[in-house]
Write a protein that holds these residues in place. Structure first.
Motif, PDB file in Angstrom:
ATOM      1  N   ARG A  24       0.829  -1.380   0.101  1.00  0.00           N
ATOM      2  CA  ARG A  24       0.227   0.021   0.011  1.00  0.00           C
ATOM      3  C   ARG A  24       0.771   1.301   0.006  1.00  0.00           C
ATOM      4  NH1 ARG A  24      -5.396   1.208   1.335  1.00  0.00           N
ATOM      5  NH2 ARG A  24      -5.653   3.640   1.007  1.00  0.00           N
ATOM      6  N   ASP A  28       0.875   4.266  -2.780  1.00  0.00           N
ATOM      7  CA  ASP A  28       0.709   5.584  -2.454  1.00  0.00           C
ATOM      8  C   ASP A  28       1.693   6.849  -3.174  1.00  0.00           C
ATOM      9  OD1 ASP A  28      -1.718   4.851  -1.444  1.00  0.00           O
ATOM     10  OD2 ASP A  28      -1.080   5.042   0.708  1.00  0.00           O
ATOM     11  N   HIS A 143      -7.037   8.793  -8.342  1.00  0.00           N
ATOM     12  CA  HIS A 143      -6.809   8.682  -6.960  1.00  0.00           C
ATOM     13  C   HIS A 143      -7.619   9.165  -6.028  1.00  0.00           C
ATOM     14  CE1 HIS A 143      -4.224   9.140  -3.416  1.00  0.00           C
ATOM     15  NE2 HIS A 143      -3.644   7.998  -3.724  1.00  0.00           N
ATOM     16  N   LEU A 270      -3.155  11.415   4.747  1.00  0.00           N
ATOM     17  CA  LEU A 270      -3.983  10.228   5.123  1.00  0.00           C
ATOM     18  C   LEU A 270      -4.822  10.671   6.312  1.00  0.00           C
ATOM     19  CD1 LEU A 270      -0.833   8.055   5.329  1.00  0.00           C
ATOM     20  CD2 LEU A 270      -2.833   7.669   3.643  1.00  0.00           C
ATOM     21  N   TRP A 297      -7.828   8.296   2.978  1.00  0.00           N
ATOM     22  CA  TRP A 297      -7.283   9.559   2.733  1.00  0.00           C
ATOM     23  C   TRP A 297      -8.643  10.580   3.150  1.00  0.00           C
ATOM     24  CZ3 TRP A 297      -2.726  10.082   0.804  1.00  0.00           C
ATOM     25  CH2 TRP A 297      -1.921   9.219   0.303  1.00  0.00           C
TER      26      TRP A 297
END
Length: 306
Positions: A24, A28, A143, A270, A297
């Motif tokens: 992950r 990102d 995204h 985040l 997010w």
């Protein structure tokens, strides 16, 4: 060339694909942009697949190369792998960009529909559509942070908000600036980025989407440090989809550039970082108006009260 990799004869009409799992955190990083890979000529197109809901750390990277990849480029991309080296495969003759874009499903965020050329025939009749290809700049709409910002803008418009001076700081592909201009066509909109390549991409995307030259002002800038931004201030809407650290550092600059009652839409952070970002902006007179969450997010919508 390194002896660790085979040597292929490069042909311009070849497409090569390299696939491997990533975690992950790496996914990102890829979404935020990797300058060392973007600097390759030609740069590969990196497509990160969304994880299986029951395996939230299991992502996949597909890297598409125009022509057989040079050993150095191959080694650089493989540093992203969480399982070691992988072997590239030559794909059947095809348009390599169109092929790679076909894996990016269109995004619907409020009234907005963001798509690549591969999905141009899927635009809903009621949508405000933008064609944004994965390229040398971040912000394709695929995204969570970019899609969340589009939702935030859509909500502000639905609530009757009106803006006259809009800044999209760290614009990437220009998508958020385009969306703001579509919602508030009489506003003066400026899009800036620290990377000159991003500004080139924005110009290209303006042409692709039929946005008149000059209707969105463009500036290469480190934060708010540019004469064009200073001349356009004060702003009543500031958009910044970057990262938590730069957002915190820019809080005083945004406060100086914002007029009383201005809205700031902040993203690239985040959910676990939202408290620190919000604290930095409270110290500058901003108050929370909305807090959206997409996956891990956060998207913060703040209002300047000072």
């Amino acid at each position: 060339m390194s002896a660790d990799y085979p040597t292929w004869q490069t042909q311009a009409d070849e497409t090569w694909k390299l696939s491997f799992p990533v975690d992950r955190a790496t996914a990102d990083r890829i979404a935020a942009g990797l300058p060392e890979i973007e600097a390759l000529d030609p740069a590969p197109v990196l497509v990160v697949s969304e994880p299986d809901p029951v395996q939230p750390d299991a992502w996949q990277l597909d890297a598409y190369f125009e022509g057989a990849p040079e050993a150095e480029a191959l080694a650089l991309v493989q540093t992203l792998s969480s399982t070691g080296s992988a072997t590239p495969e030559r794909l059947p003759d095809s348009d390599w960009v169109t092929l790679s874009q076909g894996f990016l499903a269109p995004i619907r965020a409020g009234r907005f529909f963001v798509h690549t050329a591969a999905h141009a025939d899927a635009v809903p009749a009621d949508a405000v559509a933008f064609r944004i290809e994965a390229s040398r700049a971040f912000g394709t709409g695929h995204h969570e942070t970019t899609a969340g910002c589009l939702e935030a803008l859509d909500t502000l418009a639905n609530e009757g908000a009106r803006f006259d001076r809009i800044a999209d700081v760290g614009t990437g592909t220009g998508l958020l600036a385009f969306a703001a201009r579509a919602l508030w066509p009489d506003a003066a909109v400026i899009a800036s980025d620290i990377d000159p390549v991003s500004i080139e991409v924005v110009r290209e995307n303006m042409g692709v989407n039929g946005i008149a030259e000059g209707s969105v002002a463009l500036a290469v800038a480190d934060g708010m440090d540019a004469p064009a931004l200073a001349a356009a201030a004060p702003f009543d809407l500031i958009l910044a989809n970057i990262l938590a650290g730069p957002l915190i550092a820019l809080a005083p600059e945004f406060a100086r550039a914002a007029q009383p009652g201005a809205i700031a839409v902040l993203a690239g952070l985040l959910e676990s970082q939202a408290h620190d970002v919000l604290y930095a902006y409270r110290e500058q007179g901003f108050a929370p108006r909305a807090h959206l969450q997409r996956g891990d997010w956060a998207i913060l919508v703040l209002v300047q009260g000072s």
